[in-house]
Design a protein around this motif. Structure first.
Motif, PDB file in Angstrom:
ATOM      1  N   LEU A  92     -21.061  45.812  12.183  1.00 26.45           N
ATOM      2  CA  LEU A  92     -21.728  46.052  10.899  1.00 26.45           C
ATOM      3  C   LEU A  92     -20.863  46.836   9.920  1.00 26.45           C
ATOM      4  O   LEU A  92     -20.893  46.591   8.723  1.00 26.45           O
ATOM      5  CB  LEU A  92     -23.043  46.803  11.125  1.00 26.45           C
ATOM      6  N   PHE A  93     -20.107  47.818  10.432  1.00 30.48           N
ATOM      7  CA  PHE A  93     -19.351  48.691   9.528  1.00 30.48           C
ATOM      8  C   PHE A  93     -17.862  48.408   9.536  1.00 30.48           C
ATOM      9  O   PHE A  93     -17.135  48.944   8.721  1.00 30.48           O
ATOM     10  CB  PHE A  93     -19.543  50.169   9.906  1.00 30.48           C
ATOM     11  N   GLY A  94     -17.401  47.611  10.506  1.00 26.44           N
ATOM     12  CA  GLY A  94     -15.961  47.410  10.617  1.00 26.44           C
ATOM     13  C   GLY A  94     -15.235  48.631  11.137  1.00 26.44           C
ATOM     14  O   GLY A  94     -14.048  48.804  10.881  1.00 26.44           O
ATOM     15  N   PHE A  95     -15.919  49.501  11.899  1.00 26.33           N
ATOM     16  CA  PHE A  95     -15.265  50.658  12.510  1.00 26.33           C
ATOM     17  C   PHE A  95     -14.632  50.201  13.803  1.00 26.33           C
ATOM     18  O   PHE A  95     -15.315  49.893  14.766  1.00 26.33           O
ATOM     19  CB  PHE A  95     -16.285  51.741  12.862  1.00 26.33           C
TER      20      PHE A  95
ATOM     21  N   HIS B  24     -15.843  54.658   7.345  1.00 25.89           N
ATOM     22  CA  HIS B  24     -14.653  55.370   7.738  1.00 25.89           C
ATOM     23  C   HIS B  24     -13.659  54.362   8.275  1.00 25.89           C
ATOM     24  O   HIS B  24     -13.722  53.942   9.403  1.00 25.89           O
ATOM     25  CB  HIS B  24     -15.007  56.382   8.815  1.00 25.89           C
ATOM     26  N   LYS B  25     -12.757  53.976   7.428  1.00 28.98           N
ATOM     27  CA  LYS B  25     -11.857  52.906   7.796  1.00 28.98           C
ATOM     28  C   LYS B  25     -10.736  52.922   6.769  1.00 28.98           C
ATOM     29  O   LYS B  25     -10.975  53.122   5.596  1.00 28.98           O
ATOM     30  CB  LYS B  25     -12.653  51.600   7.714  1.00 28.98           C
ATOM     31  N   ASP B 168     -27.662  47.633   6.680  1.00 28.25           N
ATOM     32  CA  ASP B 168     -26.852  47.515   7.892  1.00 28.25           C
ATOM     33  C   ASP B 168     -27.254  48.598   8.899  1.00 28.25           C
ATOM     34  O   ASP B 168     -27.349  48.347  10.097  1.00 28.25           O
ATOM     35  CB  ASP B 168     -25.364  47.677   7.562  1.00 28.25           C
TER      36      ASP B 168
END
Lengths: 216, 194
Positions: A92-95, B24-25, B168
């Motif tokens: 979902l967050f691309g973490f 955080h990316k 999300d």
């Protein structure tokens, strides 16, 4: 940092991460008593959301991990809880990447379980002493972050990076997180110990091997 | 001590909810203005990544440029060839991001892929214009102006892609609750049968 993206680590490290994660999850699920499933789901949700709370530290940016709290509350069941939460964070967050999911689970769940087991041991050594238990919880919360930082640095080092540089960067930037999580875990455990201490007793204090005393 | 603890937990919980919910990316943004390529590395919350190592490679893997981001996360270099530029930013702590600047964004005047100038220089636009073809300087000026105006839009798009949206978060929590419920139901069913 704790979430390593795809394309950074080498194959052997990735394979080791997957192996450890699968084994840990299998063991965690095997030991998991059905009555504890709601608790595992709740902590998984807390872990999932904690990563959204982030702050800039020096040149980098860090966020809460809360794996120490997860380990203290769940013990071995931290593995499946962290697996689900990390999978959702990645999707979902691309973490963190999907290929490195195994390594990321290992880096966060192994410290969680170690801190959880240490916390249980301290509690058993000082039964009924709330102050010691709260202090131990604080140490477990901070230790979870510290061990995760070292595990990330080790993963990077085994993939050909300079260990000291990576460890320096990762651990230093996580000092604020370490302090916050130690305080948060201590406060949360202090609250639980006063309100419903049975929650933390789960893998029955009298027998470590068999936590379930018969399903209701 | 008792109300004290509750206050601590409450304060912690409040400070958590009050903090901006940001992802955080590491990300990298780059745009070309003529042959001058500039951009910046940032964490998807918006904080810039300082001192991160930047490596630019061509499509054949040759390293075209190496450097580091400045204190405000920016970098700048001049492209020498009109090829796809792959920019890799490495924070050194496990953060890494990549972006590709397509060859089409660079001015046609630059030599092309294999150093073969004949294959590049697609300038058919002038053929179709009935009016006298604009001079090279004019074209360069137009391109620079358009690039400058489009850039904020592209930055916004890039940042928007990375914003954590509350649905999300809600979806993730819902999935966890669903999984827990499923596991609970399954174990219960098995317990009753055996």
């Amino acid at each position: 940092m704790a979430h390593i993206p795809d394309g950074v680590l080498s194959m052997p490290v990735l394979a080791a991460g997957i192996a450890v994660s699968v084994a840990g999850c299998a063991y965690g699920l095997k030991r998991l008593h059905p009555d504890r499933i709601p608790q595992v789901g709740m902590l998984s949700a807390v872990f999932f959301v904690a990563s959204l709370v982030h702050f800039p530290v020096g040149p980098s940016s860090v966020h809460l991990i809360l794996n120490g709290l997860t380990g203290v509350a769940l013990g071995w069941a931290a593995f499946p809880a962290i697996l689900v939460a990390l999978l959702l964070q990645a999707v979902l967050f691309g973490f963190g990447g999907l290929v490195v999911l195994g390594v990321n689970i290992m880096n966060m769940a192994v410290p969680a379980v170690l801190c959880g087991l240490a916390f249980r041991r301290v509690r058993r050594a000082f039964p009924g002493d709330t102050r010691v238990a709260v202090a131990a919880a604080g140490a477990a919360g901070a230790g979870g972050v510290l061990l995760t930082g070292l595990a990330v640095a080790a993963s990077l080092a085994l993939s050909g990076r300079e260990f000291l540089t990576a460890a320096h960067l990762v651990v230093l930037t996580h000092l604020p997180v370490l302090v916050i999580e130690g305080a948060f875990t201590a406060a949360a455990v202090g609250l639980v110990l006063r309100v419903k201490p049975a929650v933390l007793d789960d893998p029955a204090p009298h027998s470590d091997e068999d936590e379930g005393e018969g399903a209701p | 001590m008792t109300p004290h603890h509750t206050a601590v937990v409450l304060a912690a919980a409040l400070s958590l909810t009050a903090a901006p919910a940001l992802a955080h990316k590491l990300k990298v943004f780059a745009a070309a203005d003529g042959a001058e390529v500039s951009g910046y590395a940032y964490f998807s919350g918006g904080d810039r990544a300082q001192g991160a190592a930047l490596t630019v490679t061509g499509p054949d893997g040759t390293v075209l440029f190496t450097g580091a981001t400045a204190a405000d996360g920016t970098f700048r270099f001049t492209a020498a060839r009109r090829v796809d530029h792959t920019l890799t930013v490495d924070g050194g702590d496990g953060h890494q991001a990549q972006a590709t600047l397509p060859a089409a964004d660079l001015p046609p005047g630059l030599p092309g892929g294999e150093g073969n100038e004949a294959s590049a220089a697609p300038a058919p636009a002038a053929v179709f214009t009935p009016a006298p073809a604009p001079s090279a300087e004019m074209q360069a000026m137009i391109e620079a102006a358009v690039a400058r105006q489009v850039r904020p839009l592209r930055e916004q798009l890039d940042a928007y892609q990375d914003q954590v949206r509350w649905h999300d978060v809600a979806g993730g929590i819902g999935t966890i609750i669903g999984l827990a419920g499923l596991a609970f139901g399954l174990t219960r069913g098995r317990g009753r049968r055996s």
